[in-house]
Design a protein around this motif. Structure first.
Motif, short mmCIF file in Angstrom:
data_model
loop_
_atom_site.label_atom_id
_atom_site.label_comp_id
_atom_site.label_asym_id
_atom_site.label_seq_id
_atom_site.Cartn_x
_atom_site.Cartn_y
_atom_site.Cartn_z
N TRP A 257 42.80 27.85 48.64
CA TRP A 257 42.95 28.82 48.69
C TRP A 257 42.44 29.96 49.81
CZ3 TRP A 257 45.78 31.28 44.11
CH2 TRP A 257 47.62 30.67 43.44
N LEU A 258 41.10 29.75 48.75
CA LEU A 258 39.71 30.98 49.40
C LEU A 258 39.39 29.71 50.51
CD1 LEU A 258 37.66 31.39 46.37
CD2 LEU A 258 38.89 33.46 47.49
N ARG A 259 39.27 28.90 50.91
CA ARG A 259 39.26 28.50 52.17
C ARG A 259 39.87 27.88 53.43
NH1 ARG A 259 36.28 22.93 50.30
NH2 ARG A 259 34.00 23.00 50.13
N THR A 260 40.81 28.76 53.21
CA THR A 260 42.04 28.95 53.90
C THR A 260 41.46 30.43 54.30
OG1 THR A 260 44.06 27.27 52.89
CG2 THR A 260 44.41 29.18 54.36
N ILE A 261 41.92 31.38 54.19
CA ILE A 261 41.90 32.56 53.83
C ILE A 261 40.07 32.81 55.16
CG2 ILE A 261 40.61 35.17 52.80
CD1 ILE A 261 42.49 34.46 50.71
N ARG A 262 39.14 31.84 54.47
CA ARG A 262 38.04 32.14 55.27
C ARG A 262 38.20 31.73 56.64
NH1 ARG A 262 33.91 27.08 54.60
NH2 ARG A 262 34.97 26.29 56.52
N SER A 263 39.36 30.31 57.05
CA SER A 263 39.21 29.70 58.29
C SER A 263 40.26 31.05 58.98
CB SER A 263 40.41 28.82 58.02
OG SER A 263 41.75 29.05 57.70
N LEU A 264 40.83 31.69 57.91
CA LEU A 264 41.92 33.35 58.75
C LEU A 264 41.28 34.20 59.05
CD1 LEU A 264 44.83 32.58 56.48
CD2 LEU A 264 44.55 31.38 59.13
N ASN A 265 40.05 34.38 58.68
CA ASN A 265 39.37 35.32 58.52
C ASN A 265 38.11 35.53 57.68
OD1 ASN A 265 38.60 38.28 58.74
ND2 ASN A 265 39.55 39.20 57.42
N ALA A 266 37.52 34.84 58.77
CA ALA A 266 35.43 34.67 58.16
C ALA A 266 35.11 35.70 57.50
CB ALA A 266 34.30 33.93 59.36
N SER A 267 35.08 36.99 58.40
CA SER A 267 34.26 38.20 58.70
C SER A 267 35.14 39.07 57.11
CB SER A 267 34.53 38.56 59.92
OG SER A 267 35.94 39.41 59.94
N GLY A 268 35.45 38.84 57.00
CA GLY A 268 36.35 39.67 56.07
C GLY A 268 36.24 38.35 54.81
N PHE A 269 36.30 37.72 55.05
CA PHE A 269 35.70 36.49 53.35
C PHE A 269 34.50 36.55 53.33
CE2 PHE A 269 34.47 32.76 51.61
CZ PHE A 269 35.74 32.60 51.05
N PHE A 270 33.45 36.52 54.20
CA PHE A 270 32.17 37.08 53.19
C PHE A 270 32.44 37.75 52.83
CE2 PHE A 270 27.63 38.38 54.51
CZ PHE A 270 27.34 37.58 53.97
N PHE A 271 32.78 39.35 52.92
CA PHE A 271 32.66 40.31 51.90
C PHE A 271 33.97 40.20 50.47
CE2 PHE A 271 31.24 42.00 56.19
CZ PHE A 271 29.58 42.40 55.88
N THR A 272 33.95 39.12 50.85
CA THR A 272 34.45 38.92 49.27
C THR A 272 34.40 38.77 48.37
OG1 THR A 272 36.27 37.31 50.57
CG2 THR A 272 35.96 37.52 47.60
N PHE A 273 32.76 38.74 48.17
CA PHE A 273 31.88 39.11 46.57
C PHE A 273 31.86 40.27 45.98
CE2 PHE A 273 28.80 40.01 50.14
CZ PHE A 273 28.17 41.26 50.06
N MET A 344 44.37 17.44 53.05
CA MET A 344 44.06 18.35 55.18
C MET A 344 43.34 18.99 54.72
SD MET A 344 48.37 19.86 54.07
CE MET A 344 48.11 19.84 55.88
N THR A 345 42.98 19.96 56.20
CA THR A 345 41.28 20.54 56.74
C THR A 345 42.41 21.58 56.48
OG1 THR A 345 41.88 20.12 58.69
CG2 THR A 345 40.72 18.28 56.93
N THR A 346 40.97 22.60 56.90
CA THR A 346 41.41 23.68 57.24
C THR A 346 41.39 24.31 58.92
OG1 THR A 346 39.61 24.45 57.08
CG2 THR A 346 40.34 25.32 55.06
N THR A 347 41.18 23.31 59.49
CA THR A 347 40.93 23.34 61.08
C THR A 347 42.77 22.25 61.56
OG1 THR A 347 38.81 22.35 60.87
CG2 THR A 347 39.76 22.04 63.72
N ASP A 348 42.86 23.78 62.10
CA ASP A 348 44.27 23.36 62.28
C ASP A 348 43.80 22.51 63.74
OD1 ASP A 348 45.10 27.54 62.96
OD2 ASP A 348 45.50 25.64 61.55
N ALA A 349 44.96 21.32 64.19
CA ALA A 349 44.73 20.29 64.61
C ALA A 349 45.70 20.66 66.18
CB ALA A 349 45.42 19.41 64.04
#
Length: 380
Positions: A257-273, A344-349
């Protein structure tokens, strides 16, 4: 940090306690096809699917899909047919793949049996109330709406790990969505339930546009938004079973879940802490041990307890937040995720062609089964 964590906790507590007004049911309820990809005999599968058979809705079809003839979910569907002979139930058994996402392959295979113009796509492990379809039908009657989706509550099956998994959903994920929604964001769509019209799905390229996407639910919503339609968060909230019985299983699931969220919104994910309330409050007090900080931390702790919603959950909250912080740190790197036995990977093929080309189909028995004569003749 302690101030930011406290502000978030207070806002999350406020929006979590507020329930949206129930959407009015339209005078005409359009027929609906419910698409339900299945995989294995999950806990409570019969009870969850039976809830769909008890809907207070005049005309709807249930289309179930599995990828193998030995899938134990077939037995559950046959039990439903016996218990609810009045229901329009279709079962698709089809092993053909159409990309890297196995759930989307399943949806592509079962979509051809859907008879109605309004579609509901729902995960196999959710429990729904009797007015579920009625409450989804309201927003979908608006031609400006592309997708109707809904939040879900975690329902632990057994043990501490499933309870912590449910807390991840109920005390972190759902409040964060409500905070974003209150702030005006509509960039979401959740696999627990997505309702849309057939013409909307066709306009974005159908399910094949999602065949190589890991976050297929998010992209189904995002592609409709890019095409000019709105996304609506329904007032209905469903329940999802949380079945993890070990730390390893829980870690893999939440890391996905978290890696998927990071792949969709990296800047927002960074402040998840900052949403890991308890560790941030403790760290803030250690770094600045004076009265104002302690007072702010106390407010944050009380707000976090409100989000937890019960004494037992409040006692687990520090452990839950600490585990989330460690998972967040792990999710900052890497892109491999585990999903139902697949890596799977979070990078879209790039888009790939379906393996189900004429003259190149696996030797399978006829894939379409139905309890209703007209479904065998479905042109879709």
């Amino acid at each position: 940090m302690v101030e930011a964590a406290t502000v978030y906790a207070v806002v999350a507590a406020c929006v979590s306690r507020k329930r949206p007004a129930q959407t009015a049911t339209p005078s005409h309820l359009a027929p609906v096809s419910v698409l339900k990809p299945l995989c294995g005999a999950e806990p409570h599968l019969y009870e969850n699917l039976a809830g769909l058979c008890r809907q207070d809705y005049p005309d709807y079809q249930l289309v179930f899909g599995v990828c193998a003839y030995d899938d134990p979910a077939i037995t559950v569907v046959n039990l439903l047919r016996t218990a609810f002979p009045e229901r329009d139930i279709v079962l698709i058994v089809d092993a053909r793949t159409h990309g890297r996402n196995p759930k989307v392959s399943n949806l592509i295979n079962l979509y051809r049996a859907a008879r109605h113009a309004h579609l509901v796509i729902a995960d196999s492990d959710i429990a729904v109330p009797p007015d579920y379809l009625r409450r989804l039908a309201g927003p979908l009657s608006d031609p400006h709406v592309g997708v109707v989706t809904c939040l879900y509550r975690g329902r632990p099956v057994d043990g501490i790990w499933s309870r912590l998994g449910a807390a991840f959903i109920n005390e972190w994920f759902a409040p964060s969505v409500r905070v974003a929604h209150a702030g005006g964001s509509r960039r979401f769509a959740f696999g627990a339930t997505i309702a849309l019209r057939r013409d909307t799905l066709n306009a974005i390229g159908g399910f094949r546009a999602l065949a190589n996407r890991l976050a297929d639910d998010y992209w189904l919503g995002e592609l409709t938004r890019q095409s000019g339609w709105k996304t609506v968060l329904s007032d209905v909230v469903v329940e999802t079973d949380v079945t993890e019985t070990s730390l390893r299983a829980l870690w893999r699931h939440e890391l996905r879940w978290l890696r998927t969220i990071r792949s969709l919104n990296a800047s927002g994910f960074f402040f998840t802490f900052l949403t890991c309330t308890w560790p941030m409050l403790v760290l803030g007090c250690l770094l600045a041990p004076h009265l104002p900080v302690l007072a702010i931390a106390l407010v944050g702790a009380l707000a976090r307890s409100v989000i937890a919603g019960s004494i037992g959950a409040a006692l687990r909250a520090p452990l839950r937040d600490a585990l989330l912080l460690v998972e967040w740190a792990a999710a900052l790197g890497g892109g491999r995720v585990h999903w139902r036995g697949h890596v799977m990977t979070t990078t879209d093929a790039p888009p790939t062609h379906s393996t189900a080309q004429p003259g190149n189909r696996p030797a399978l028995p006829k894939p379409l089964y139905s309890t209703t004569p007209h479904a065998q003749d479905s042109p879709r």
